[in-house]
Design an enzyme around this catalytic site. Sequence first.
Site, mmCIF file in Angstrom:
data_model
loop_
_atom_site.group_PDB
_atom_site.id
_atom_site.type_symbol
_atom_site.label_atom_id
_atom_site.label_comp_id
_atom_site.label_asym_id
_atom_site.label_seq_id
_atom_site.Cartn_x
_atom_site.Cartn_y
_atom_site.Cartn_z
ATOM 1 N N CYS A 1 -43.391 -23.259 -19.361
ATOM 2 C CA CYS A 1 -42.874 -21.981 -18.843
ATOM 3 C C CYS A 1 -41.511 -21.614 -19.440
ATOM 4 C CB CYS A 1 -42.695 -22.064 -17.336
ATOM 5 S SG CYS A 1 -44.141 -22.603 -16.456
ATOM 6 N N GLU B 1 -54.458 -31.117 -32.042
ATOM 7 C CA GLU B 1 -53.735 -30.175 -31.181
ATOM 8 C C GLU B 1 -53.805 -28.723 -31.664
ATOM 9 O OE1 GLU B 1 -49.576 -31.104 -30.729
ATOM 10 O OE2 GLU B 1 -49.367 -31.589 -32.836
ATOM 11 N N GLY C 1 -41.008 -25.808 -13.614
ATOM 12 C CA GLY C 1 -40.986 -27.108 -12.935
ATOM 13 C C GLY C 1 -42.109 -27.193 -11.927
HETATM 14 C C1 F6R Z 1 -46.957 -32.848 -31.011
HETATM 15 C C2 F6R Z 1 -45.787 -32.643 -30.187
HETATM 16 C C3 F6R Z 1 -45.679 -33.408 -28.926
HETATM 17 C C4 F6R Z 1 -44.220 -33.827 -28.693
HETATM 18 C C5 F6R Z 1 -44.079 -34.489 -27.317
HETATM 19 C C6 F6R Z 1 -42.675 -34.988 -27.091
HETATM 20 O O1 F6R Z 1 -46.936 -32.058 -32.159
HETATM 21 O O2 F6R Z 1 -44.930 -31.881 -30.523
HETATM 22 O O3 F6R Z 1 -46.522 -34.509 -28.927
HETATM 23 O O4 F6R Z 1 -43.841 -34.704 -29.703
HETATM 24 O O5 F6R Z 1 -44.407 -33.569 -26.320
HETATM 25 O O6 F6R Z 1 -41.765 -33.963 -27.199
HETATM 26 P P1 F6R Z 1 -40.229 -34.229 -27.437
HETATM 27 O O7 F6R Z 1 -40.091 -34.839 -28.793
HETATM 28 O O8 F6R Z 1 -39.582 -32.883 -27.348
HETATM 29 O O9 F6R Z 1 -39.783 -35.161 -26.359
#
Ligand code: F6R
Length: 614
Positions: free
Chosen positions: A2, A494, A103
């Site tokens: 969001c 994805e 949230g």
């Molecule tokens: C995949 C992707 C997600 C993020 C995961 C962690 O392309 O972007 O798997 O890597 O949600 O996100 P961060 O690195 O922001 O903690």
Amino acid sequence: MCGIVGYIGKREASPLLLNGLRRLEYRGYDSAGIAVLNGELSVVKQKGSVGDLENALQKSGDLLSGATVGIAHTRWATHGDPSDRNAHPHLNNAGDIALIHNGIIENHAALRLELTSHGYTFNSATDTEVLVHLIDRMWKDEPSLSLEGAVRRALRHVEGAYGLCVISSREPGTLVVARKGSPLVLGLGDGEYFVASDAAPIVEHTRKVVYLGDGEMAVVTADGYTVKTVENIETEKLITELDFELGEIEKGGFEHFMLKEIFEQPDVMHDVMRGRVRLEEGRVRLGGIEDYLDRLKQAKRIVICACGTSWHAGLIGEYLIEEFARIPVEVDYASEFRYRNPIVGTDDVVIVISQSGETADTLAALRAAKEKGALVMGICNVVGSTIARETLCGMYTHAGPEVGVASTKAFTAQVIVLYMLALALSKGRTISHDEIALNLKELTRVPEKAARILELDSQIKSIAEIFKDAKNFLYLGRGYNFPVALEGALKLKEISYIHAEGYPAAEMKHGPIALIDEDMPVIFIATRDSTYTKILSNIEEVRSRKGRVIAIANDGDQEISRLAEHVIYIPQATGPIMPLLTVIPLQLLAYHIATLRGCNVDRPRNLAKSVTVE
Ligand code: F6R
């Protein structure tokens, strides 16, 4: 996930809010809405895109015009399906309070019951709606309260995570925001203020921002703002300058953000190393951890916690740190770490890796590690993010804003940071000055090699044409390339919605080999390193079962062209460097397969850029 935008000032609010929502589209969402105060409280909200919302606004005529205060939201469904009625803003029954929320309210069911018993009727299936009725109830109980006071009272009854923004026609010149768990930034303009869930909608208006801390509320009027805790204690806030330009969050001529960010990687690689790699001195200088380096070197064990792509970078970090610095490393999914009562103590170092610096699971793992007395270090991309602020020390990846939901440049930046860290930890301990210098030299050659790989884009696109209709893909690699196989599979699934699995190549014969037939494309990362001959045997195993092999191999490798149907040749490099190169063709392959299938690469279904809920 969001997105929140709020505005209060002297300009027409709704175009500013709409534009802000567009800047937040990259976070992933399924419905959008706006509420403004123009004499009364006017709301337009619906399922679909910001473009759909704009059309609806045009059809509504002047409904939102003449307002200089408003709030807007992009919703990513958690409780209740994506629909018009579940879209934010939500209103109280009298229709004079509007609220948007990021949230999850964990005690929403109990609150809903209680409010219903007091005569409140609910118009949505969301957890959010309880908040607006609760504020209304507090205000009814004590009409002398201000909007701020009613919100403050209401929050005492709430369990869970929130970033929220409220307006009311009963107090039209005020915007109240509060944060616990979900990030909020206040942009300070000239006689105007912006609120947003990240800085993207703010940077084109002002560079001056204040990051709200957990448990803080801000009351904003056109004349100024105050920040207090939810318990009503005033807090001093630091004004920070944003460190990026508007151009960095625009597409710059590329069709998609993801493609732009893949192509930015050679420049990003330079940026990550800038000022840190001291080739002439044969060392790295890591300002953010310098004061803690001795303690880091003495760690009994390093635990890396992260999610998704950042977790894959963490796996490469494990190989790098163990190889260079000889410190035992464990890599944990942040979401598992916090719930399995891990054995972590004061001798341990916990490294959390997060592009956004806001991932709820990673943040919770960091807090759990801190509680257990570990030294907690962060590797983040977003400057000033919660994880960056809550870690004792850390390093920024300096990849610039990553807008594409599928992480690309942030991953390579994380791996470079981990490479530099591993060398810094080995200095004076495990490898010689000359070896460090050699490994650093290898690192500085990566941007130029990455640029050469990007020139293979059209070859990779033609491979994508051939395989775009496959139902499954297998990605195999060994050693440093095993986490890259996982990352390649994640990228494909994805954004293209094709099922893909990554495996260590040798594990194939322990199960996944059963999947192989003439319809199964298998991507081998078969670069020339210590496991090369073993990988060749794995390729033979796939070929003899009619699997279709696409290989990533090093320039000049003749042998592989005999075995693989398609070979993507990339420059030679050492094993520890290899993931920085082998991942690039896999990013491009996923991108082209997805776009050829007509998928919206920048807004993949069900996905959010920053996962701020558990
Ligand atoms: C995949 C992707 C997600 C993020 C995961 C962690 O392309 O972007 O798997 O890597 O949600 O996100 P961060 O690195 O922001 O903690």
